[in-house]
Design a protein around this motif. Structure first.
Motif, PDB file in Angstrom:
ATOM      1  N   LEU A 178      31.155  36.283  38.753  1.00  0.00           N
ATOM      2  CA  LEU A 178      32.459  37.724  39.717  1.00  0.00           C
ATOM      3  C   LEU A 178      32.686  38.167  41.057  1.00  0.00           C
ATOM      4  O   LEU A 178      30.735  37.816  41.328  1.00  0.00           O
ATOM      5  CB  LEU A 178      31.875  38.616  38.112  1.00  0.00           C
ATOM      6  N   ARG A 224      31.644  43.684  28.947  1.00  0.00           N
ATOM      7  CA  ARG A 224      32.714  42.785  28.396  1.00  0.00           C
ATOM      8  C   ARG A 224      33.419  41.377  28.060  1.00  0.00           C
ATOM      9  O   ARG A 224      33.731  41.204  27.993  1.00  0.00           O
ATOM     10  CB  ARG A 224      33.343  44.478  29.466  1.00  0.00           C
ATOM     11  N   LEU A 225      34.205  41.818  29.363  1.00  0.00           N
ATOM     12  CA  LEU A 225      34.558  39.802  30.113  1.00  0.00           C
ATOM     13  C   LEU A 225      33.668  39.131  29.753  1.00  0.00           C
ATOM     14  O   LEU A 225      34.128  38.089  29.208  1.00  0.00           O
ATOM     15  CB  LEU A 225      33.827  40.799  31.587  1.00  0.00           C
ATOM     16  N   PHE A 231      42.590  32.562  31.301  1.00  0.00           N
ATOM     17  CA  PHE A 231      42.455  33.871  31.559  1.00  0.00           C
ATOM     18  C   PHE A 231      42.989  34.782  31.777  1.00  0.00           C
ATOM     19  O   PHE A 231      43.216  36.131  31.363  1.00  0.00           O
ATOM     20  CB  PHE A 231      41.157  34.072  32.382  1.00  0.00           C
ATOM     21  N   VAL A 255      36.824  37.632  38.290  1.00  0.00           N
ATOM     22  CA  VAL A 255      36.611  36.031  37.192  1.00  0.00           C
ATOM     23  C   VAL A 255      36.360  35.362  38.525  1.00  0.00           C
ATOM     24  O   VAL A 255      37.566  34.734  38.388  1.00  0.00           O
ATOM     25  CB  VAL A 255      36.456  35.947  36.205  1.00  0.00           C
ATOM     26  N   ILE A 313      42.563  38.650  31.350  1.00  0.00           N
ATOM     27  CA  ILE A 313      41.364  38.520  32.111  1.00  0.00           C
ATOM     28  C   ILE A 313      41.766  38.679  33.894  1.00  0.00           C
ATOM     29  O   ILE A 313      42.317  37.578  34.221  1.00  0.00           O
ATOM     30  CB  ILE A 313      40.259  37.466  31.805  1.00  0.00           C
ATOM     31  N   VAL A 338      29.452  33.607  33.851  1.00  0.00           N
ATOM     32  CA  VAL A 338      30.247  34.426  34.212  1.00  0.00           C
ATOM     33  C   VAL A 338      30.353  34.872  36.299  1.00  0.00           C
ATOM     34  O   VAL A 338      29.504  35.697  36.031  1.00  0.00           O
ATOM     35  CB  VAL A 338      30.941  34.954  33.636  1.00  0.00           C
ATOM     36  N   GLN A 349      34.180  38.750  26.061  1.00  0.00           N
ATOM     37  CA  GLN A 349      35.124  38.320  25.680  1.00  0.00           C
ATOM     38  C   GLN A 349      35.353  36.670  25.866  1.00  0.00           C
ATOM     39  O   GLN A 349      35.955  36.431  25.697  1.00  0.00           O
ATOM     40  CB  GLN A 349      36.119  39.435  27.038  1.00  0.00           C
ATOM     41  N   ILE A 350      34.795  36.865  27.218  1.00  0.00           N
ATOM     42  CA  ILE A 350      34.774  34.668  27.466  1.00  0.00           C
ATOM     43  C   ILE A 350      34.308  34.053  26.755  1.00  0.00           C
ATOM     44  O   ILE A 350      34.514  33.433  25.986  1.00  0.00           O
ATOM     45  CB  ILE A 350      34.678  34.729  29.180  1.00  0.00           C
ATOM     46  N   GLU A 380      31.660  47.062  32.422  1.00  0.00           N
ATOM     47  CA  GLU A 380      32.732  45.787  32.709  1.00  0.00           C
ATOM     48  C   GLU A 380      32.320  44.480  32.477  1.00  0.00           C
ATOM     49  O   GLU A 380      33.042  43.203  32.017  1.00  0.00           O
ATOM     50  CB  GLU A 380      33.878  46.705  33.658  1.00  0.00           C
ATOM     51  N   ALA A 381      31.056  44.293  33.204  1.00  0.00           N
ATOM     52  CA  ALA A 381      30.491  42.692  33.164  1.00  0.00           C
ATOM     53  C   ALA A 381      30.552  42.364  31.899  1.00  0.00           C
ATOM     54  O   ALA A 381      30.826  40.940  31.873  1.00  0.00           O
ATOM     55  CB  ALA A 381      29.677  42.292  34.693  1.00  0.00           C
TER      56      ALA A 381
END
Ligand code: ADP
Length: 384
Positions: free
Chosen positions: A261, A242-243, A117, A270, A122, A259, A246-247, A239-240
């Motif tokens: 957070l 998007r993350l 990450f 993360v 990340i 995920v 991405q993950i 943002e959560a």
């Protein structure tokens, strides 16, 4: 065009591990067009009662894994305490495993997760990975960070394997201890403004559906309550999401990606991921158009996903954690508006035995209802 209903050909899925997640997958299976076989360690395991078929054996025993793989079209998991080499061996034998061994490695190995990450840009806590307590990298990390958390890279869950040393000397002793069995991740102890979880589900075609962000409340390293809505600004929930996407793409996941957070001064960080239905998504059984369990099975069986939209304005889930004495499930069920899920486990202190969800228009009312029922059931974890 005929108006006759489309025939859905069921897919045979095997789940490794017979815990409560497999139990709730079993409850969702037929609705998702899945026949579910569980690899359980004992006939008393939580999932045996809800699955279509059971194979008794250890998840780490390759004969049992082979037996499961021979019986089903797709293999999935209810926990990450698996031997990755054995999972990779199944794949080498052309068994369809979802998520794959390469994806599972992110959930099984915290060191691999943190390092990958960080490389992908990340946000994660500052950390160092070591195999002994005399590593110079550890000593300079301890010079730079007054408060740290010591984590076993493999084998921990529900706060087991996560240690909070009070001093440098204690940190060194704990690292030495953990390093006897596994690689160690030592990371900065962050000041948490809150803990959140973002669940997405990814299909075999790469399509993603997202559940709304939730807030999680922990006691002694264990999640005790989950709240939707999370009460965060759109910048945070955006943002959560998007993350999480991405993950999900980075690890090439199929199925649920949970995920966890941390909300900190420097924004979202993360903590860790799970590639299976997750405690923070139990509320979706009553609270969303498709539950996380149904969507996980749809994903791993190669089907299109169901909509993940919430069906109420608010939902609160409270875990039932065993205390000294059991309460009354009948009294818990008698609380109006409480949806009580019993995992069929023997009462034991500190064990997750069930959960209660309350949904509705009002978050505070749902909170009161869920806790009233969970307390009647016998949980003594503290209400936040
Ligand atoms: P597990 O894998 O056992 O679930 P986690 O890594 O999620 O363990 O840690 C359990 C809890 O410990 C978290 O929910 C959080 O409350 C706390 N925690 C973990 N890491 C940190 C950290 N770096 N800073 C502050 N608190 C942490």
């Amino acid at each position: 065009m005929s108006n006759s209903p489309q025939l859905i050909v069921p897919v045979s899925v095997g789940v490794v591990g017979g815990g409560q997640l497999a139990r709730m997958m079993g409850e969702a299976a037929h609705g998702a067009g899945v026949i579910l076989t569980v690899l359980a360690t004992s006939p008393d395991d939580a999932a045996v009662a809800t699955c279509d078929a059971t194979i008794i054996g250890a998840p780490s025993d390759h004969h049992s894994l082979d037996e499961l793989a021979d019986a089903v079209d797709v293999v999935t998991f209810d926990h990450e305490l698996v031997d990755l080499d054995q999972v990779a061996a199944l794949e080498a034998n052309h068994v369809v495993v979802r998520p794959s061994a390469a994806a599972l490695r992110f959930a099984v190995d915290k060191a691999h997760q943190r390092q990958s990450f960080e490389r992908a840009g990340i946000a994660v806590p500052r950390f160092v990975v070591v195999t002994s307590n005399d590593d110079p990298a550890l000593l300079s990390f301890l010079d730079a960070h007054r408060q740290v958390v010591v984590k076993a890279a493999r084998g921990g869950y529900d706060g087991r394997g996560v240690l909070f040393p009070a001093s440098r000397a204690e940190a060194l002793a704990m690292v030495g201890d953990v390093a006897r069995t596994t690689t160690v991740v030592v990371e900065e102890r962050l000041e948490l403004h809150g803990e959140l979880a973002q669940l997405v589900v990814r299909s075999t075609s790469g399509a993603v559906v997202a559940y709304p962000l939730v807030a999680t409340v922990q006691a002694n390293g264990m999640c005790v309550e989950v709240r939707y809505p999370a009460g965060q600004k759109e910048t945070v929930s955006g943002e959560a999401l998007r993350l999480a996407i991405q993950i999900a793409e980075l690890v090439d996941a199929v199925g649920v990606v949970a995920v966890e957070l941390f909300l900190t001064e420097r924004g979202l960080v993360v903590n860790e991921i799970a590639l299976r239905p997750h405690n923070s998504g139990h509320w979706t059984i009553e609270g969303a158009r498709t539950s996380q369990f149904a969507n996980h099975l749809l994903a791993v069986s190669g089907r299109p996903l169901g909509p993940a939209d919430p069906v109420h304005d608010a939902a609160v889930m409270v875990n039932v954690v065993g205390s000294d004495l059991p309460g009354s499930i009948l009294l818990a069920r008698a609380v109006s508006g409480a949806h009580v899920h019993d995992y069929g486990k023997t009462w034991r202190k500190g064990r997750k035995l069930g959960h209660v969800t309350a949904v509705g228009a009002d978050a505070q009312a749902a909170h009161v209802t869920a806790w009233k029922s969970a307390r009647a059931y016998g949980t003594t974890t503290r209400e936040a």
